[in-house]
Design a protein around this motif. Structure first.
Motif, PDB file in Angstrom:
ATOM      1  N   PHE A  71       0.823  -1.210   0.000  1.00 34.95           N
ATOM      2  CA  PHE A  71       0.000   0.000   0.000  1.00 34.95           C
ATOM      3  C   PHE A  71       0.857   1.259   0.000  1.00 34.95           C
ATOM      4  O   PHE A  71       0.649   2.172  -0.809  1.00 34.95           O
ATOM      5  CB  PHE A  71      -0.933  -0.012   1.211  1.00 34.95           C
ATOM      6  CG  PHE A  71      -1.917   1.134   1.234  1.00 34.95           C
ATOM      7  CD1 PHE A  71      -3.082   1.072   0.485  1.00 34.95           C
ATOM      8  CD2 PHE A  71      -1.679   2.265   2.004  1.00 34.95           C
ATOM      9  CE1 PHE A  71      -4.000   2.123   0.501  1.00 34.95           C
ATOM     10  CE2 PHE A  71      -2.582   3.312   2.028  1.00 34.95           C
ATOM     11  CZ  PHE A  71      -3.746   3.239   1.277  1.00 34.95           C
ATOM     12  N   THR A  72       1.842   1.327   0.897  1.00 36.82           N
ATOM     13  CA  THR A  72       2.659   2.540   0.988  1.00 36.82           C
ATOM     14  C   THR A  72       3.547   2.717  -0.241  1.00 36.82           C
ATOM     15  O   THR A  72       3.750   3.847  -0.700  1.00 36.82           O
ATOM     16  CB  THR A  72       3.522   2.532   2.257  1.00 36.82           C
ATOM     17  OG1 THR A  72       4.314   1.335   2.298  1.00 36.82           O
ATOM     18  CG2 THR A  72       2.663   2.584   3.498  1.00 36.82           C
ATOM     19  N   ASP A  73       4.101   1.628  -0.774  1.00 33.49           N
ATOM     20  CA  ASP A  73       4.895   1.742  -1.993  1.00 33.49           C
ATOM     21  C   ASP A  73       4.057   2.321  -3.130  1.00 33.49           C
ATOM     22  O   ASP A  73       4.520   3.169  -3.897  1.00 33.49           O
ATOM     23  CB  ASP A  73       5.430   0.372  -2.411  1.00 33.49           C
ATOM     24  CG  ASP A  73       6.739   0.027  -1.707  1.00 33.49           C
ATOM     25  OD1 ASP A  73       7.199   0.844  -0.885  1.00 33.49           O
ATOM     26  OD2 ASP A  73       7.295  -1.039  -1.986  1.00 33.49           O
ATOM     27  N   ALA A  74       2.815   1.858  -3.235  1.00 33.02           N
ATOM     28  CA  ALA A  74       1.948   2.316  -4.321  1.00 33.02           C
ATOM     29  C   ALA A  74       1.571   3.787  -4.159  1.00 33.02           C
ATOM     30  O   ALA A  74       1.483   4.523  -5.152  1.00 33.02           O
ATOM     31  CB  ALA A  74       0.687   1.449  -4.381  1.00 33.02           C
ATOM     32  N   THR A  75       1.353   4.237  -2.912  1.00 32.04           N
ATOM     33  CA  THR A  75       0.964   5.633  -2.714  1.00 32.04           C
ATOM     34  C   THR A  75       2.088   6.599  -3.049  1.00 32.04           C
ATOM     35  O   THR A  75       1.843   7.778  -3.320  1.00 32.04           O
ATOM     36  CB  THR A  75       0.523   5.885  -1.255  1.00 32.04           C
ATOM     37  OG1 THR A  75       1.596   5.536  -0.364  1.00 32.04           O
ATOM     38  CG2 THR A  75      -0.715   5.086  -0.906  1.00 32.04           C
ATOM     39  N   ARG A  76       3.328   6.128  -3.034  1.00 35.54           N
ATOM     40  CA  ARG A  76       4.464   7.004  -3.332  1.00 35.54           C
ATOM     41  C   ARG A  76       4.558   7.358  -4.810  1.00 35.54           C
ATOM     42  O   ARG A  76       5.211   8.325  -5.187  1.00 35.54           O
ATOM     43  CB  ARG A  76       5.778   6.316  -2.918  1.00 35.54           C
ATOM     44  CG  ARG A  76       5.907   6.058  -1.451  1.00 35.54           C
ATOM     45  CD  ARG A  76       7.177   5.261  -1.148  1.00 35.54           C
ATOM     46  NE  ARG A  76       7.168   4.768   0.221  1.00 35.54           N
ATOM     47  CZ  ARG A  76       7.528   5.475   1.276  1.00 35.54           C
ATOM     48  NH1 ARG A  76       7.959   6.702   1.126  1.00 35.54           N
ATOM     49  NH2 ARG A  76       7.472   4.960   2.483  1.00 35.54           N
ATOM     50  N   ILE A  77       3.951   6.565  -5.664  1.00 33.74           N
ATOM     51  CA  ILE A  77       4.148   6.695  -7.100  1.00 33.74           C
ATOM     52  C   ILE A  77       3.061   7.551  -7.724  1.00 33.74           C
ATOM     53  O   ILE A  77       1.878   7.194  -7.718  1.00 33.74           O
ATOM     54  CB  ILE A  77       4.170   5.308  -7.785  1.00 33.74           C
ATOM     55  CG1 ILE A  77       5.170   4.395  -7.071  1.00 33.74           C
ATOM     56  CG2 ILE A  77       4.511   5.454  -9.250  1.00 33.74           C
ATOM     57  CD1 ILE A  77       6.593   4.907  -7.044  1.00 33.74           C
ATOM     58  N   PRO A 145      22.815  10.833  -9.969  1.00 34.95           N
ATOM     59  CA  PRO A 145      21.801  11.594 -10.705  1.00 34.95           C
ATOM     60  C   PRO A 145      20.387  11.222 -10.301  1.00 34.95           C
ATOM     61  O   PRO A 145      20.067  10.047 -10.104  1.00 34.95           O
ATOM     62  CB  PRO A 145      22.080  11.208 -12.166  1.00 34.95           C
ATOM     63  CG  PRO A 145      23.537  10.856 -12.188  1.00 34.95           C
ATOM     64  CD  PRO A 145      23.819  10.219 -10.862  1.00 34.95           C
ATOM     65  N   VAL A 146      19.546  12.233 -10.185  1.00 35.84           N
ATOM     66  CA  VAL A 146      18.168  12.028  -9.731  1.00 35.84           C
ATOM     67  C   VAL A 146      17.444  11.029 -10.634  1.00 35.84           C
ATOM     68  O   VAL A 146      16.690  10.174 -10.159  1.00 35.84           O
ATOM     69  CB  VAL A 146      17.408  13.367  -9.709  1.00 35.84           C
ATOM     70  CG1 VAL A 146      15.939  13.142  -9.376  1.00 35.84           C
ATOM     71  CG2 VAL A 146      18.046  14.315  -8.702  1.00 35.84           C
ATOM     72  N   ARG A 147      17.673  11.136 -11.939  1.00 36.83           N
ATOM     73  CA  ARG A 147      16.974  10.256 -12.871  1.00 36.83           C
ATOM     74  C   ARG A 147      17.272   8.786 -12.576  1.00 36.83           C
ATOM     75  O   ARG A 147      16.394   7.930 -12.686  1.00 36.83           O
ATOM     76  CB  ARG A 147      17.379  10.596 -14.311  1.00 36.83           C
ATOM     77  CG  ARG A 147      16.551   9.871 -15.364  1.00 36.83           C
ATOM     78  CD  ARG A 147      17.073  10.130 -16.751  1.00 36.83           C
ATOM     79  NE  ARG A 147      16.205   9.548 -17.755  1.00 36.83           N
ATOM     80  CZ  ARG A 147      16.553   9.285 -19.015  1.00 36.83           C
ATOM     81  NH1 ARG A 147      17.788   9.570 -19.418  1.00 36.83           N
ATOM     82  NH2 ARG A 147      15.698   8.760 -19.852  1.00 36.83           N
ATOM     83  N   ILE A 148      18.508   8.482 -12.197  1.00 34.20           N
ATOM     84  CA  ILE A 148      18.908   7.102 -11.934  1.00 34.20           C
ATOM     85  C   ILE A 148      18.367   6.646 -10.586  1.00 34.20           C
ATOM     86  O   ILE A 148      17.858   5.518 -10.455  1.00 34.20           O
ATOM     87  CB  ILE A 148      20.444   6.979 -11.956  1.00 34.20           C
ATOM     88  CG1 ILE A 148      21.003   7.529 -13.275  1.00 34.20           C
ATOM     89  CG2 ILE A 148      20.861   5.537 -11.742  1.00 34.20           C
ATOM     90  CD1 ILE A 148      20.369   6.916 -14.516  1.00 34.20           C
ATOM     91  N   GLU A 411      11.071  14.282  -8.536  1.00 33.83           N
ATOM     92  CA  GLU A 411      11.407  13.347  -7.464  1.00 33.83           C
ATOM     93  C   GLU A 411      10.138  12.881  -6.755  1.00 33.83           C
ATOM     94  O   GLU A 411       9.184  13.630  -6.591  1.00 33.83           O
ATOM     95  CB  GLU A 411      12.354  13.989  -6.459  1.00 33.83           C
ATOM     96  CG  GLU A 411      13.751  14.222  -7.008  1.00 33.83           C
ATOM     97  CD  GLU A 411      14.773  14.434  -5.898  1.00 33.83           C
ATOM     98  OE1 GLU A 411      14.948  13.506  -5.088  1.00 33.83           O
ATOM     99  OE2 GLU A 411      15.371  15.507  -5.861  1.00 33.83           O
ATOM    100  N   MET A 412      10.158  11.615  -6.347  1.00 32.11           N
ATOM    101  CA  MET A 412       9.077  11.055  -5.545  1.00 32.11           C
ATOM    102  C   MET A 412       9.674  10.451  -4.287  1.00 32.11           C
ATOM    103  O   MET A 412      10.852  10.098  -4.272  1.00 32.11           O
ATOM    104  CB  MET A 412       8.310  10.001  -6.354  1.00 32.11           C
ATOM    105  CG  MET A 412       7.363  10.619  -7.374  1.00 32.11           C
ATOM    106  SD  MET A 412       6.479   9.389  -8.356  1.00 32.11           S
ATOM    107  CE  MET A 412       7.549   9.307  -9.781  1.00 32.11           C
ATOM    108  N   PRO A 413       8.879  10.332  -3.232  1.00 30.28           N
ATOM    109  CA  PRO A 413       9.425   9.814  -1.967  1.00 30.28           C
ATOM    110  C   PRO A 413       9.969   8.402  -2.132  1.00 30.28           C
ATOM    111  O   PRO A 413       9.390   7.579  -2.841  1.00 30.28           O
ATOM    112  CB  PRO A 413       8.208   9.823  -1.025  1.00 30.28           C
ATOM    113  CG  PRO A 413       7.239  10.762  -1.644  1.00 30.28           C
ATOM    114  CD  PRO A 413       7.455  10.668  -3.124  1.00 30.28           C
TER     115      PRO A 413
END
Length: 424
Positions: A71-77, A145-148, A411-413
């Motif tokens: 649940f928490t992994d999914a909410t981060r995206i 790098p943020v992208r990676i 960026e995402m958490p």
């Protein structure tokens, strides 16, 4: 578990907490410590805690932890951001992950592991998800790098939920193959699990998000209770799916995606919870892993199971990643970096534990042994290499033209910093 066992575990948690800040700068990670602690206090060590595979405490802890992780992994995206500017994780998920399962199945059939086709596919699907938290020093290193960093973060956040339907389907097929049952049985079972689970998640996640948002906006809900209500959504999605014979874990993941993308501004508590109470659940799961599972796995381990584990962390992961990133413009060092830092951790262990306990295909012992061997190898190898590997890669990127890697992305958490105890 008796009172003495609880006291031992509580003391271990306290001792780790006391030195957690010191460990942030080292190559020693939380999962390494707690898996080793579990091995020490369990039947394979000092026998201070009575934990075994069939213990009810293990099943309850694993079930609750998996619900919250999904649940928490999914909410981060944020799916809108993923579609807009995160092409690398999409490549890893849509091309790399299916190829990983196919290659993992082929290798499992080629080695003398004694697995039938669907059992080999089940093993490959269990080991397909990655756990970026085991290499937290990678996704939290600002020099990378943020992208990676975000590619690994998003891949880890979504691939466990994507792999779960395949894990359930392959488990059912493996059972039916050995039992010689009617194919309609697994078709009906698979349909209920894979269709009713997401349906429950969509309804509960969407309705829960709407109700919480309206209650807060109208001043009816106290800020203190926003968090418990969000956790209630996750648990209700799981229970609701189980009541209608769907899969509760798929429902929890689906509810997380719907909830997180509908009310993103109200997930702060959820991330804080994942970094405190959720982190404790995760570390306790690794302790159970060491206490109840590792001794039997070590006894059953042989050269072929160890060989498959090493291949799973290298060739079976790296070759699909290389194929999926072809034409992306990133450098060979980046392909190697993304290929290596695909740790197998919490999701693989929990998938194996829960699916095999409930479904129990004929080769469950081999599947569990290979999974545990792969996870413990990943805990150690990725834990030891995360910090130095991230530093070396970041230095190499600064010395060359890394325009593809430096492409700006949102960026995402990241998942809670369970590897170092550091908030992210």
């Amino acid at each position: 578990m008796d009172t003495f066992g609880f006291a031992v575990i509580a003391a271990g948690v306290i001792l780790f907490s006391l030195v957690s800040r010191r460990l942030q700068a080292s190559i020693i990670t939380g999962p390494m410590v707690f898996a080793g602690f579990g091995l020490l206090i369990g039947t394979g060590g000092l026998n201070l805690v009575d934990l075994h595979f069939g213990h009810g405490f293990i099943h309850g802890l694993a079930e609750l932890t998996l619900i919250l992780v999904l649940f928490t992994d999914a909410t981060r995206i944020d799916l809108r951001q993923v579609r807009r500017d995160h092409d690398l994780p999409l490549r890893l998920l849509l091309t790399g992950m299916p190829l990983t399962i196919v290659l993992g199945t082929v290798v499992a059939l080629m080695l003398p592991l004694g697995l039938a086709f669907w059992e080999a596919a089940l093993l490959a699907a269990i080991l397909a998800p990655t756990d970026a938290a085991l290499g937290q020093a990678v996704v939290s290193n600002a020099r990378v790098p943020v992208r990676i960093r975000q590619a690994l973060n998003i891949e880890s956040g979504l691939n466990d939920g994507i792999a779960l339907p395949l894990v359930l389907l392959f488990a059912c097929l493996a059972i039916e193959f050995h039992a010689g049952g009617n194919e309609q049985n697994w078709v009906l079972f698979g349909a209920k699990q894979i269709l009713l689970g997401p349906l429950a998640g969509l309804i509960v996640g969407g309705l829960g998000a709407w109700m919480i948002d309206r209650a807060v906006s109208s001043g009816w809900m106290s800020e203190v209770f926003e968090g418990p209500a969000i956790l209630g959504v996750a648990l209700l999605a799981f229970a609701g799916a189980e009541l209608i014979e769907g899969n509760g874990f798929i429902a929890a993941f689906t509810a997380g995606i719907v909830f997180g993308n509908q009310v993103r501004g109200r997930c702060g508590f959820l991330f804080e919870f994942a970094e405190s109470e959720g982190q404790l659940l995760t570390l306790l799961t690794f302790m159970v892993f060491g206490a109840a599972i590792l001794p039997d796995a070590f006894a059953a381990m042989n050269w072929w199971t160890a060989f498959y584990a090493i291949l799973s962390l290298t060739v079976i992961r790296m070759l699909p990643v290389t194929v999926s990133l072809f034409g992306s413009g990133v450098k060979a060092s980046t392909v190697l970096f993304l290929g290596w830092f695909g740790p197998r951790g919490l999701a693989s262990f929990l998938f194996a534990l829960l699916v095999l306990e409930e479904a129990a295909p004929a080769a469950q012992g081999t599947i569990l042994t290979v999974t545990v061997t792969t996870v413990i190898a990943s805990i150690v190898l990725h834990g030891l290499t995360a910090a130095p590997g991230a530093q070396r890669y970041a230095t190499a990127m600064q010395k060359t033209d890394a325009s593809a890697e430096a492409k700006p992305v949102s960026e995402m958490p990241t998942r809670a910093g369970i590897a170092t105890g550091k908030r992210t």
